[in-house]
Design a protein around this motif. Structure first.
Motif, PDB file in Angstrom:
ATOM      1  N   LEU A  29       0.832  -1.202   0.000  1.00  0.00           N
ATOM      2  CA  LEU A  29       0.000   0.000   0.000  1.00  0.00           C
ATOM      3  C   LEU A  29       0.867   1.252   0.000  1.00  0.00           C
ATOM      4  N   VAL A  82       0.800   3.906  -3.135  1.00  0.00           N
ATOM      5  CA  VAL A  82       0.437   5.313  -2.931  1.00  0.00           C
ATOM      6  C   VAL A  82       1.603   6.225  -3.306  1.00  0.00           C
ATOM      7  N   ALA A 138      -1.082   6.487   4.524  1.00  0.00           N
ATOM      8  CA  ALA A 138      -1.948   5.390   4.071  1.00  0.00           C
ATOM      9  C   ALA A 138      -1.749   4.164   4.936  1.00  0.00           C
ATOM     10  N   VAL A 152      -7.657  -2.775  -2.547  1.00  0.00           N
ATOM     11  CA  VAL A 152      -7.357  -1.344  -2.433  1.00  0.00           C
ATOM     12  C   VAL A 152      -6.116  -0.989  -3.240  1.00  0.00           C
ATOM     13  N   ASN A 153      -5.080  -1.813  -3.132  1.00  0.00           N
ATOM     14  CA  ASN A 153      -3.840  -1.556  -3.859  1.00  0.00           C
ATOM     15  C   ASN A 153      -4.053  -1.608  -5.368  1.00  0.00           C
ATOM     16  N   ARG A 203      -6.849  -0.869  -6.866  1.00  0.00           N
ATOM     17  CA  ARG A 203      -7.589   0.340  -7.224  1.00  0.00           C
ATOM     18  C   ARG A 203      -6.674   1.571  -7.224  1.00  0.00           C
ATOM     19  N   VAL A 204      -5.732   1.616  -6.293  1.00  0.00           N
ATOM     20  CA  VAL A 204      -4.815   2.757  -6.228  1.00  0.00           C
ATOM     21  C   VAL A 204      -3.971   2.838  -7.491  1.00  0.00           C
TER      22      VAL A 204
END
Length: 305
Positions: free
Chosen positions: A43, A47, A68, A101-102, A104-105
């Motif tokens: 993550l 980011v 994050a 999430v990763n 999507r980032v």
């Protein structure tokens, strides 16, 4: 081991030292078996990578990665202290969610950073030694900040929470807040490690966090074996040393002809790491038994006099 492999192991060991310091906080300081690390490490890298590509200063990108990771740690702690979910399960849930999430980032599994500015470019650190010096400077700064923090009233309260939760509550310590704060710092450091990692490797990958928690545990356990101490200054130093020594062990092992003859390959890194953890845990257990018997003999000897 050639010089390229030597410098690579040193640089990697220093970067993972930040992650190991985060694992130290969760597993040793808070006594919180946290598996969020396998998600917060990539993550931080994701980011930071996206922020760098968007035009942010690489140091600011590292800060975004840190924040994050802190958010991920707070989520894990909140699931445990507020919703009553078992800490181990809470970490697994957040780690699993962070995979999505990763993705999507980054909007894709792999994010190349070739040609993008990094913290090393901002300082003009183009040589290998210069890059190592920059990473070492970050590690030393973080270590000293942790040493200072754990000597403050809040830091001591956090250590008391991990040592004896009920006693800390009886002393009026807000243990829920201590756990949330500690987990935020822990995963923030792990994510910061990921942010530095992607800038040295030149890419961010959604799967780069697999086995992160195991590496952190190896560094902590190995550090405790190398340097046994109770003062926080020496404890954090032992973790940094443990991370560096571990990376040298791995480099030596993977370049060893003996392992190749046995059948190990470079893709077996996580297997070698797991086996090393098992060996260290067994040795650590025998060491504690030996020290306990030795202390008992000393007490019996002094009482007989």
């Amino acid at each position: 081991m050639n010089m390229i492999a030597f410098f690579g192991a040193l640089e990697s060991g220093l970067i993972y030292a930040l992650m190991a310091l985060g694992v130290l906080i969760s597993f040793r300081i808070l006594d919180f078996p946290d598996l969020t690390a396998d998600g917060s490490f990539p993550l931080g890298g994701a980011v930071a990578g996206v922020a760098i590509i968007a035009g942010f200063n690489p140091w600011v990108a590292c800060l975004f990665g840190l924040l994050a990771g802190m958010a991920a740690g707070v989520t894990t702690a909140w699931l445990h202290v507020k919703l009553g979910i078992l800490h181990l399960l809470a970490g697994i849930l957040v780690m699993t969610a962070l995979w999505s999430v990763n993705l999507r980032v980054m909007n894709k599994p792999n994010l190349p950073l070739l040609g993008e500015p990094t913290i090393f470019h901002t300082l003009g650190a183009n040589s290998t030694w210069a890059k190592i010096a920059v990473v070492a400077g970050v590690v030393v700064l973080v270590k000293l900040l942790l040493d200072w923090f754990f000597s403050t009233e809040t830091g001591l309260a956090m250590r008391a929470t991990g040592s004896n939760l009920r006693m800390a509550q009886a002393q009026g310590i807000n243990t829920s807040w201590m756990i949330i704060l500690g987990m935020a710092i822990s995963n923030g450091l792990i994510a910061l490690s990921g942010a530095l990692f992607v800038q040295t490797q030149g890419f961010s990958d959604v799967s780069m966090g697999i086995g992160t928690i195991v590496v952190g545990l190896v560094a902590v356990i190995l550090g405790e074996t190398i340097l046994t101490a109770k003062r926080i200054f020496w404890i954090t130093l032992s973790v940094v040393l443990g991370s560096i020594v571990y990376k040298f062990f791995v480099q030596l092992a993977m370049s060893s002809d003996l392992l190749r003859e046995i059948g190990f390959r470079s893709q077996d890194l996580n297997l070698v790491t797991a086996l090393l953890v098992i060996v260290l845990l067994v040795l650590s257990g025998h060491k504690h038994k030996f020290m306990g018997k030795r202390k008992l003999k000393q007490q019996l000897g002094s009482s007989s006099k």
